[in-house]
Design an enzyme around this catalytic site. Structure first.
Site, PDB file in Angstrom:
ATOM      1  N   LYS A  53     -30.328 -17.290  17.473  1.00 51.72           N
ATOM      2  CA  LYS A  53     -31.682 -17.349  16.910  1.00 51.72           C
ATOM      3  C   LYS A  53     -32.031 -18.785  16.516  1.00 51.72           C
ATOM      4  CE  LYS A  53     -31.497 -12.568  15.382  1.00 51.72           C
ATOM      5  NZ  LYS A  53     -31.099 -11.606  14.352  1.00 51.72           N
ATOM      6  N   GLN A  97     -29.798 -11.172   8.174  1.00 54.71           N
ATOM      7  CA  GLN A  97     -29.023 -10.600   9.275  1.00 54.71           C
ATOM      8  C   GLN A  97     -28.255  -9.370   8.784  1.00 54.71           C
ATOM      9  OE1 GLN A  97     -29.076 -11.754  12.553  1.00 54.71           O
ATOM     10  NE2 GLN A  97     -27.900  -9.898  12.987  1.00 54.71           N
ATOM     11  N   ASP A 120     -38.820  -9.496  11.004  1.00 55.99           N
ATOM     12  CA  ASP A 120     -38.011  -8.469  11.668  1.00 55.99           C
ATOM     13  C   ASP A 120     -38.789  -7.159  11.795  1.00 55.99           C
ATOM     14  OD1 ASP A 120     -35.533  -8.778  12.776  1.00 55.99           O
ATOM     15  OD2 ASP A 120     -34.418  -8.623  10.887  1.00 55.99           O
TER      16      ASP A 120
END
Ligand code: NDP
Length: 290
Positions: A53, A97, A120
């Protein structure tokens, strides 16, 4: 006839090229999109996802930062870090994460992120808006899947899509998105009876289970679009999907490889959400909603 391979890497590359231009233009106007990723603990898979990422952000000019925290960190400390980022006008997107260590509530952490920075798309406000068809940050993997299907030229309208898996991250949201595109959606899970009978009816088959090679050609309607979301590491270290790629590619119309199918699209949609977040927040005083 053998399937066309849906090369997620290639599709992602062309979308990212467009985004690089957009970021350049935003920078000229004084706006640099910024993403902060929080990584807790030492999970090797999480480390490699975060690295990918970070690299993708750098490649297209998004300002990226990774905050690495020890697995022993308290939930309170993590929530305080998120609140600092919520207040920072240079941070437009925040991603924690997953998975988190078991003493930290994922739910509490996701809810702590301001919905307008939740790139997200996991915050209940964004999930709720997705369900009722309002503007929302779409979760990255499902969004990437739908983009990939569209790139095949397949019209989703009236098609029968079968989704295997009902997780909050993949199965449920992808089913919603496919339904919004006017597909007729069947959702399957571990209690589904006659899986093969259902999957054989699919014009579009999305497999998001996490079991290596569970779907073979006996499950697939010849000519179907097969999207393999699963990522499974074999003892040899090799990554494979949930679909027996070699045999299914002989009868499917389109099929995604693993790796190189859905994965690159997931990251691309994260970049897209970060740019959107920056643009929206730039219109707000101090970059954040009061
Ligand atoms: P989860 O474990 O949360 O969900 C798996 C789903 O599969 C559950 O709904 C489960 O049913 C269902 N399932 C399990 N066994 C069967 C079975 N025998 N028949 C039918 N359904 C079954 O996984 P995720 O959704 O988080 O992830 C799925 C896979 O996708 C994983 O391999 C993951 O690594 C990968 N992934 C890949 C991403 C990418 O970017 N490429 C991003 C996210 C995930 P039930 O609900 O009944 O338990």
């Amino acid at each position: 006839m053998a399937a066309t391979i849906l090369d997620g890497k290639e599709v992602a590359k062309s979308i990212r090229a467009e985004m690089t231009n957009e970021v350049e233009n935003l920078k000229k106007q004084g706006l640099t999109p910024g993403l902060t990723v929080i990584l807790v603990g030492e999970d090797p898979a999480s480390h490699s996802y975060v690295k990918a990422k970070e690299k993708a952000c750098q490649e297209i000019g998004i300002q990226s930062e990774v905050i690495r925290m020890d697995a022993s960190i308290s939930q309170k400390e993590l929530l305080e870090t998120i609140e600092r980022l919520n207040q920072n006008p240079n941070v437009h997107g925040i991603l924690v994460q997953l998975p988190l260590p078991s003493h930290i509530s994922e739910h509490a952490v996701i809810e702590a992120i301001r919905p307008e920075k939740d790139v997200d798309g996991f915050h209940p406000i964004n999930v709720g808006n997705l369900v009722i068809g309002q503007e929302a940050f779409l979760p990255c993997t499902p969004h990437g899947i739908v983009e990939l299907i569209k790139r095949t030229g397949t019209r989703l309208d009236g098609k029968h899509a079968v989704v295997i898996g009902r997780s909050n991250i993949v199965g449920k949201p992808v089913a919603l998105l496919l339904q919004q595109e006017n597909a007729t959606v069947t959702m399957c899970h571990s209690r589904t009876k006659n899986l093969e009978q259902l999957t054989r009816q699919a014009d579009i088959l999305v497999v998001a289970v996490g079991k290596a090679h569970m779907i073979g050609k006996e499950h697939v309607n010849p000519g179907a679009v097969v999207i393999d979301v699963g990522v499974n590491r074999m003892d040899s270290g090799k990554l494979v999907g949930d679909v027996k790629f070699d045999e299914v590619k002989e009868i499917a119309g389109f099929i995604t490889p693993v790796p190189g199918g859905v994965g690159p699209m997931t990251i691309t949609m994260l970049l897209k959400n970060t740019i959107e977040a920056a643009k929206k927040q730039a219109l707000l005083p101090n970059g954040v909603k009061g």
